[in-house]
Design an enzyme around this catalytic site. Sequence first.
Site, short mmCIF file in Angstrom:
data_model
loop_
_atom_site.label_atom_id
_atom_site.label_comp_id
_atom_site.label_asym_id
_atom_site.label_seq_id
_atom_site.Cartn_x
_atom_site.Cartn_y
_atom_site.Cartn_z
N GLY A 193 -12.75 -37.06 83.60
CA GLY A 193 -12.26 -35.59 83.50
C GLY A 193 -11.75 -35.00 84.70
O GLY A 193 -12.00 -35.49 85.96
N CYS A 194 -11.05 -33.88 84.68
CA CYS A 194 -10.44 -33.31 85.80
C CYS A 194 -11.49 -32.81 86.66
O CYS A 194 -11.48 -33.03 87.89
CB CYS A 194 -9.38 -32.39 85.44
SG CYS A 194 -10.01 -31.11 84.43
N TYR A 195 -12.48 -31.92 86.29
CA TYR A 195 -13.40 -31.28 87.22
C TYR A 195 -14.23 -32.38 87.85
O TYR A 195 -14.54 -32.22 89.08
CB TYR A 195 -14.13 -30.43 86.28
CG TYR A 195 -13.74 -28.93 86.18
CD1 TYR A 195 -13.16 -28.10 87.06
CD2 TYR A 195 -13.59 -28.48 84.61
CE1 TYR A 195 -12.79 -26.82 86.93
CE2 TYR A 195 -12.98 -27.25 84.60
CZ TYR A 195 -12.70 -26.65 85.65
OH TYR A 195 -11.89 -25.14 85.15
N THR B 167 -13.42 -35.57 88.43
CA THR B 167 -12.85 -36.16 89.41
C THR B 167 -12.88 -35.52 90.80
O THR B 167 -13.23 -36.02 91.75
CB THR B 167 -11.19 -36.56 89.19
OG1 THR B 167 -11.25 -37.33 87.94
CG2 THR B 167 -10.50 -37.09 90.27
#
Lengths: 349, 349, 349, 349
Positions: B152-154, B156
């Site tokens: 996921g973006c967060y 990472t």
Amino acid sequence: MESKLRAAIVGSTGYGGVELIRLLQSHPKVEITSVISSSSAGVPIEEGFPHLTGIIERELDGVDAQEMAERADIVFTATPSGVSTKLVPQLLAAGLKVVDLSGDFRLKDGAEYEQWYKHPAPADEYLQRAVYGLCEVYGERAAGVDFISNPGCYPTATLLGLIPALEAGWIKPDSIIIDAKSGVSGAGRGTSLMVHYSEINENFKAYKINKHQHIPEIEQVLTDIAGAKVTVTFTTHLVPMTRGIMSTMYAGMLGQHTEEDFIELYRKYYAGRPYVRVRNAGIVPATKEVSGSNYCDIGFATDARTGRVTIVSVIDNIVKGAAGQAIQNLNLMMGWEETLGLGYTPVYP
Amino acid sequence: MESKLRAAIVGSTGYGGVELIRLLQSHPKVEITSVISSSSAGVPIEEGFPHLTGIIERELDGVDAQEMAERADIVFTATPSGVSTKLVPQLLAAGLKVVDLSGDFRLKDGAEYEQWYKHPAPADEYLQRAVYGLCEVYGERAAGVDFISNPGCYPTATLLGLIPALEAGWIKPDSIIIDAKSGVSGAGRGTSLMVHYSEINENFKAYKINKHQHIPEIEQVLTDIAGAKVTVTFTTHLVPMTRGIMSTMYAGMLGQHTEEDFIELYRKYYAGRPYVRVRNAGIVPATKEVSGSNYCDIGFATDARTGRVTIVSVIDNIVKGAAGQAIQNLNLMMGWEETLGLGYTPVYP
Amino acid sequence: MESKLRAAIVGSTGYGGVELIRLLQSHPKVEITSVISSSSAGVPIEEGFPHLTGIIERELDGVDAQEMAERADIVFTATPSGVSTKLVPQLLAAGLKVVDLSGDFRLKDGAEYEQWYKHPAPADEYLQRAVYGLCEVYGERAAGVDFISNPGCYPTATLLGLIPALEAGWIKPDSIIIDAKSGVSGAGRGTSLMVHYSEINENFKAYKINKHQHIPEIEQVLTDIAGAKVTVTFTTHLVPMTRGIMSTMYAGMLGQHTEEDFIELYRKYYAGRPYVRVRNAGIVPATKEVSGSNYCDIGFATDARTGRVTIVSVIDNIVKGAAGQAIQNLNLMMGWEETLGLGYTPVYP
Amino acid sequence: MESKLRAAIVGSTGYGGVELIRLLQSHPKVEITSVISSSSAGVPIEEGFPHLTGIIERELDGVDAQEMAERADIVFTATPSGVSTKLVPQLLAAGLKVVDLSGDFRLKDGAEYEQWYKHPAPADEYLQRAVYGLCEVYGERAAGVDFISNPGCYPTATLLGLIPALEAGWIKPDSIIIDAKSGVSGAGRGTSLMVHYSEINENFKAYKINKHQHIPEIEQVLTDIAGAKVTVTFTTHLVPMTRGIMSTMYAGMLGQHTEEDFIELYRKYYAGRPYVRVRNAGIVPATKEVSGSNYCDIGFATDARTGRVTIVSVIDNIVKGAAGQAIQNLNLMMGWEETLGLGYTPVYP
């Protein structure tokens, strides 16, 4: 008909000063009799601020304490840090009331001031004389005094969000972490790469981590409330927007408390205080919901998994964080209704 | 001349899908052979995305595993949560390689998935088979496999910022607080009041406090690294900008460490990893400094007063937080140079 | 292996210069051998531009024509107006190729230059020698020359939008009105109240109406195309965004033409030119659809009610309006493929 | 104490409706007695608009003409186009005063309405009965009437900028070109890809070129002023900002006139009208200079080279372009001071 209180504004070409002008337009007991700028004396204010065309059109005056004493009853000093240090004593000596927005008189300890502000501190006499004007906490102290030091923007959002819980002993004083975010107007109207549009837009940045001069101001008040030294972790960020501050605050809970408990505690603490609004359970406020107004909105999220509470507090940094609270302080000083000149509904969207 | 790997993109009308198209244009060993959308099959992709005019002009295909198996060697599934749960097993059964960007296969525990995602979990076989593709940490596991679950973006931004310190035992596992901020593209291209321009612009808001589905993903990895259960406090905020994530992270330090110590530790940990850049002492990164690129930039501020470290980590949420890392994972799967198709200098300003 | 062309960039700390660095990173036949700044010589470029960390890390060189001649084969001069006037002759004398982005050599008439730019004009010899590098119109003239004057940002969007219709005799030369809008990066990286975030954000303003120095540049080219003096009405506006220019252009039609006619005319005119994209009927381009790329997108709306055509043309002002077209000109000068180093898909969203 | 006029607002969950609420809070002669929404009846208004917490907290009422007649004296209909067509006749029949913000009653010719709005037109009786409430032009017609059709946002900015010059015969009626730009709030609160943050931010786009339904409204009034049919070229653009409209208008001059001439003409025309401010020579207004206020600011640039004048007119689209002018119309209907409830200084920055 009662004559109005005459107000002068030093720093009228900054964002704090021009917001004082906006808000005072609707104050029923105050008239602006002098707008003052050290750098632009003699220039019509509407030249630099065309939005004031037809509303207030007068030449900016220079900074002269004697002239202010002749023209005004109260002076708002919305000056850069360091300027008020010298100016305010002259104004007080001339018999003027003062609400200082500069930050020079917020810390009681001159040595601490010099450590964080990197300027010489004001004389201790004035540091002690200044009443720290966090209205919803220390409002009673403002009545009748002639000199208020208006709180900083970050401290206002942060302290209003922390004090009831800290005072109630619900949060661990050594666990407080403050992640604060501000719109760019907080940096003032001066030009620099830091406020260049192309550098800010579509960008989010942190700055002055653990080094911001609002840290000792926050700690001074929290220490006063807790009755023991409180030290905080404090980060500031720049948001690509003009107005608004959010403080997202984290603390370990002492005892078990639900969101509903916090809401009840805070609503009780702020009962009768029209400018703090505590949100219902499950809801935290966003900055735009207070934009252009004097409100501070607060919401909570408790977490049984970690034993921590997250407190979200928002203000308009130029209103409740500066000009609005300054007027609120004036109202308290004068014994007027707290809301005079502040009846602005947030501008949404 | 070597023939290229044929790639299909499911979810080509979302921001993750369209970014895969942008990045893969410059990948020397991949050609896009199918762009797929369940909702817009038959429509030329440049109708919805005119910026692709003259670059890639083809009709969107429908979602059909057999057709994909005929046309492609690898499928990127940039689908909403829940869709990949059913689709990926079909693709794998058809002999395709898969990099899944949906989040459906990131958690190893199906029960936990259902608790946070509120959907039925994928079959456990696939949860276990999926390799969690946090390239700079688990990159070795990707070599030769046929199924990667892209982080996921967060997670990472957060995990890359925390792992070296946690692994080194420099921070207290139970003290971690993550204050994360994201641009609006992270919410996808679907329409809602939450992403309405007039509601977001000149606004800053927190959402899903302690409730975001990326929490168990972060905790699963941190627990793996620490060797004992780690629980975090995690807040997400929406920033009025399109791209970019910043994770501002707080932790109590174990032992005394300076910023320089952290910098050395992290540079050593990420040596040979081109997409993590550790900033010099006194400097933390801003989101725009990685915009449009696959970099994750990290900086530190230690505080002797409180014994805490503040770690700032930034990524472009659509690149390193989605499409870029997916391509990086493809490169690792194939044993190619990690940087193929990712040589984008950040777009500044 | 063929050795690369060595390029120096003067003005590397401005937005045009730093964009040249971004784009040239992917140019297969060019290497940057010197980044130059008169104000910051000796400073590592990544200090002022941390996004370049790990990509290009070198100290900025001072402005010295002899040193440039030793280190480079071509110089891009992305300097403020007035600086190139003196520098370029030295560079040419030293045997360097030059692509000048400053605007100093765009007008053929020195008197006109002085009227609009308020500086002394360059020597006439150089005004005549400079090839005006509007690639899709005058590209043939660039082949083999050593000195190109790169067009301005507004003129590029405007001229590409007007020339085919004017040349075809479809619009009245004396009826042309250009309403242009630019993102703030066009004003450069210098600090001023004009580019202060809080003054630009949530604001839209017009400036330099009929006074912009790009007016004579536009008129010079239109006059050349029309074969008779053309005078235009030209307004520039600042949009609260960083990148992008839109020229909305109005002209009375000569004869009756539909949108489809215009589309056919323009597609024919720009056939074989990869960086002009003409939209289908009923669709006009938006600035984000070319952001980060070298494209100029054009669309039309004809109006039988008024007999006028509205032409919409968009570019990324820093790419096609500056650094991108400069590289395109380099490619044309060298006889290379026009697209080398420019294969960037627009960054969307 | 005089009892207040009771006001109901239909469409209270749209931006026009919620702005009426904001402005009416400070109106000394009006109280809001019903906030109405067809879609959200029964829901507390502060749920959807938390900024109203503590200011106005009441459940939204359904749309029922009889109930409105019992509760209110005047109804503001801030409804989507087509709804007022049916509702307003019922309200008038029930004896209510109406200010309609929907646009349904602005055109006198039902056939023209149907051509541009693509809905069935209201009954002709109501089209004729409606007074077109462009206050500074037709204000006298409003006195004592019970039904005002409030002008559109684009027409307000455009018409106030053109009428004095057109009436004076200083501009050629067939030469008028209007290049208009609006903030996104003008598109309302409904969700769509068009108002998706990631599609609008850092983007500038044109839409509905020569097809906007405000064209016949503008032409109807200009024709009335000129005494002969006027046809205009009209383009609308979306600016990445929430509030504000700028109309940049171009016309060929009849006779020779300087900027000073135009300023004098317009100041004379708008003498005694507090909400039009004509700027000094050399200065044109920006949208932020009227934000949150009821002002329309106008500036000029004449061009001897082309014989054209460029007129720049700005408003806040939700105030002067909708809710503010609606209240101004109410004041004129009632014979009250024009400025009641409208004394807002622009919010700057």
